[in-house]
Design an enzyme around this catalytic site. Structure first.
Site, PDB file in Angstrom:
ATOM      1  N   ASN A  61      39.684   6.363  38.032  1.00 22.48           N
ATOM      2  CA  ASN A  61      38.422   7.070  38.784  1.00 22.48           C
ATOM      3  C   ASN A  61      37.524   7.245  37.996  1.00 22.48           C
ATOM      4  O   ASN A  61      37.361   7.445  36.791  1.00 22.48           O
ATOM      5  CB  ASN A  61      39.124   8.424  39.231  1.00 22.48           C
ATOM      6  CG  ASN A  61      40.026   8.444  40.212  1.00 22.48           C
ATOM      7  OD1 ASN A  61      40.429   7.286  40.855  1.00 22.48           O
ATOM      8  ND2 ASN A  61      40.905   9.479  40.199  1.00 22.48           N
ATOM      9  N   ASP A 299      37.039  22.690  28.990  1.00 21.05           N
ATOM     10  CA  ASP A 299      37.198  21.773  29.978  1.00 21.05           C
ATOM     11  C   ASP A 299      38.726  21.592  30.163  1.00 21.05           C
ATOM     12  O   ASP A 299      39.173  20.791  29.213  1.00 21.05           O
ATOM     13  CB  ASP A 299      36.558  20.616  30.286  1.00 21.05           C
ATOM     14  CG  ASP A 299      36.436  19.712  31.534  1.00 21.05           C
ATOM     15  OD1 ASP A 299      37.488  20.181  32.167  1.00 21.05           O
ATOM     16  OD2 ASP A 299      35.817  18.902  31.781  1.00 21.05           O
ATOM     17  N   ASP A 305      47.589  15.175  31.375  1.00 22.12           N
ATOM     18  CA  ASP A 305      47.536  13.914  31.229  1.00 22.12           C
ATOM     19  C   ASP A 305      47.747  13.525  29.868  1.00 22.12           C
ATOM     20  O   ASP A 305      48.612  13.034  29.411  1.00 22.12           O
ATOM     21  CB  ASP A 305      46.443  12.929  31.975  1.00 22.12           C
ATOM     22  CG  ASP A 305      46.279  13.026  33.451  1.00 22.12           C
ATOM     23  OD1 ASP A 305      47.142  13.391  34.113  1.00 22.12           O
ATOM     24  OD2 ASP A 305      45.236  13.215  33.675  1.00 22.12           O
ATOM     25  N   ARG A 338      36.779  19.944  24.551  1.00 25.13           N
ATOM     26  CA  ARG A 338      35.632  19.014  24.735  1.00 25.13           C
ATOM     27  C   ARG A 338      35.688  18.905  26.623  1.00 25.13           C
ATOM     28  O   ARG A 338      36.527  19.034  27.151  1.00 25.13           O
ATOM     29  CB  ARG A 338      35.933  17.791  23.914  1.00 25.13           C
ATOM     30  CG  ARG A 338      36.275  18.037  22.536  1.00 25.13           C
ATOM     31  CD  ARG A 338      36.100  16.829  21.730  1.00 25.13           C
ATOM     32  NE  ARG A 338      37.404  16.145  21.918  1.00 25.13           N
ATOM     33  CZ  ARG A 338      38.032  15.569  20.804  1.00 25.13           C
ATOM     34  NH1 ARG A 338      37.358  15.647  19.773  1.00 25.13           N
ATOM     35  NH2 ARG A 338      39.124  14.787  20.734  1.00 25.13           N
ATOM     36  N   GLY A 340      34.979  16.661  29.755  1.00 23.06           N
ATOM     37  CA  GLY A 340      35.458  15.243  30.445  1.00 23.06           C
ATOM     38  C   GLY A 340      36.759  15.110  30.282  1.00 23.06           C
ATOM     39  O   GLY A 340      37.540  15.812  29.433  1.00 23.06           O
TER      40      GLY A 340
END
Length: 360
Positions: A61, A299, A305, A338, A340
């Protein structure tokens, strides 16, 4: 504790060794992500010659990240401080995490050929060392995720499937790749029918299948459950899959045991800041791993994942379950520090450095 048979390495084990993603930013300069070092890339090539690869089949994505102070109320308009487009998707994140952890990794996914973000996503994965030779371009846009990022790292995500959810056709090359894999890693952001077909092929070839339960919220097909060596939900996903409460560790164990009764060999439950709990097989003692705390959580996107993928890597390298859990916990701890999803994934050297610091 006796390990489940599948936890035994099926090839020569390796020690935990080895070690520019561009972004399309609006209002911000591109924030680079370190590529693999020359030494890590060379070690990856050497490892690939002697180890069966990890094959990740799943989603990719373009993540649109909007930092906000809080979620809006119905009818309310809030201002975001910025917007960035970064590479993500559960399948792509897991492939990138495994490759950056130093393991030979193939990603099989679908990129939208009509989407300018496709080159960003391909470049990100290639920069992490992922082999894309079995991925393909399809008509239409890439998958997209809108991520509302709140202070403290919590996020809310809305996904548009795009190329991830269009028709899939597994080529003969992909089928051969699956038959020779060390393990297959799946998620639930692509059609369940694809996951079932892949799992059947892998099981028939004697290849262990990991399934990260993140993605759609529906039940998992009973036949797919019987193909799984490891199912990895978080506690919320575990509750949805079983209809059982997961508010306490004992409740988590009971719910996980229900999944094993349905045919899953092992269940690895991600408990966020409380760590993880592995049930390695029916009748075997559960293994508890406490979280390795981050000094600051920036974040949490992609942390689950990262955990699942690096756990799979550690097991494929012959690590015992407790050591594999610790390795994955260290990787996830670095990830949440970090911003993202894919940009936050740690290198092998970073994970090893953190583990070394914990021993001193």
């Amino acid at each position: 504790m006796h390990a489940s048979p599948w936890f035994q390495p099926n090839h020569r084990p390796a020690q935990f060794q080895r070690g520019h993603i561009s972004e399309l930013a609006v209002g911000h300069p591109p924030r680079p992500v370190p590529s693999l070092s020359a030494s890590t890339r060379a070690a990856t090539e050497a490892m690939a010659a002697e180890q069966k690869p990890l094959v990740v089949i799943g989603s990719v994505n373009a993540d649109l990240v909007l930092p906000i102070e809080r979620l809006p109320k119905p009818g309310e308009t809030l201002a975001a401080t910025s917007i960035e487009t970064v590479p993500g998707g559960k399948g792509a994140n897991q492939a990138a995490a495994a490759a950056r952890a130093g393991y030979p990794t193939f990603f099989v996914g679908q990129f939208g050929k009509d989407d300018p973000n496709a080159s960003l996503l391909r470049g990100a994965l290639l920069g992490c060392g992922v082999d894309l030779s079995h991925s393909q371009d399809v008509a239409g846009p890439c998958g997209t995720a809108l991520i509302l990022l709140q202070p403290g790292g919590e996020n809310s995500i809305i996904i548009v499937g795009g190329a991830n959810t269009t028709t899939w056709n597994l080529s003969d090359g992909v089928r051969q790749l699956l038959a020779g894999a060390g393990a297959v890693l799946l998620q639930r952001e692509i059609p369940e029918s694809v996951n079932l077909e892949v799992a059947r092929l892998a099981k028939a070839a004697g290849v262990p299948v990991f399934l990260d339960a993140g993605g759609v919220e529906g039940p998992i097909a009973p036949e797919l459950l019987t193909c799984l060596a490891v199912l990895s939900p978080n506690e919320t996903e575990l509750a949805r899959l079983t209809g059982l409460p997961t508010g306490s560790e004992e409740q988590v164990r009971v719910a996980a045991e229900q999944l094993m009764a349905a045919g899953v060999e092992a269940v690895l439950v991600k408990l966020g800041s409380d760590g993880s709990l592995l049930l390695p097989g029916p009748g075997q003692a559960a293994i508890r791993q406490q979280a390795i705390k981050a000094p600051e959580v920036v974040d949490t996107t992609g942390a689950g994942d990262c955990f699942t993928a690096t756990y799979a890597v550690a097991v494929l390298e012959g690590g015992a379950a407790p050591q594999a859990l610790q390795f994955a916990s260290a990787a996830a701890s670095i990830c949440v520090r970090r911003k993202g999803a894919m940009p936050s994934l740690p290198s092998r050297e970073e994970v090893e450095a953190l583990l070394t610091s914990l021993q001193s």
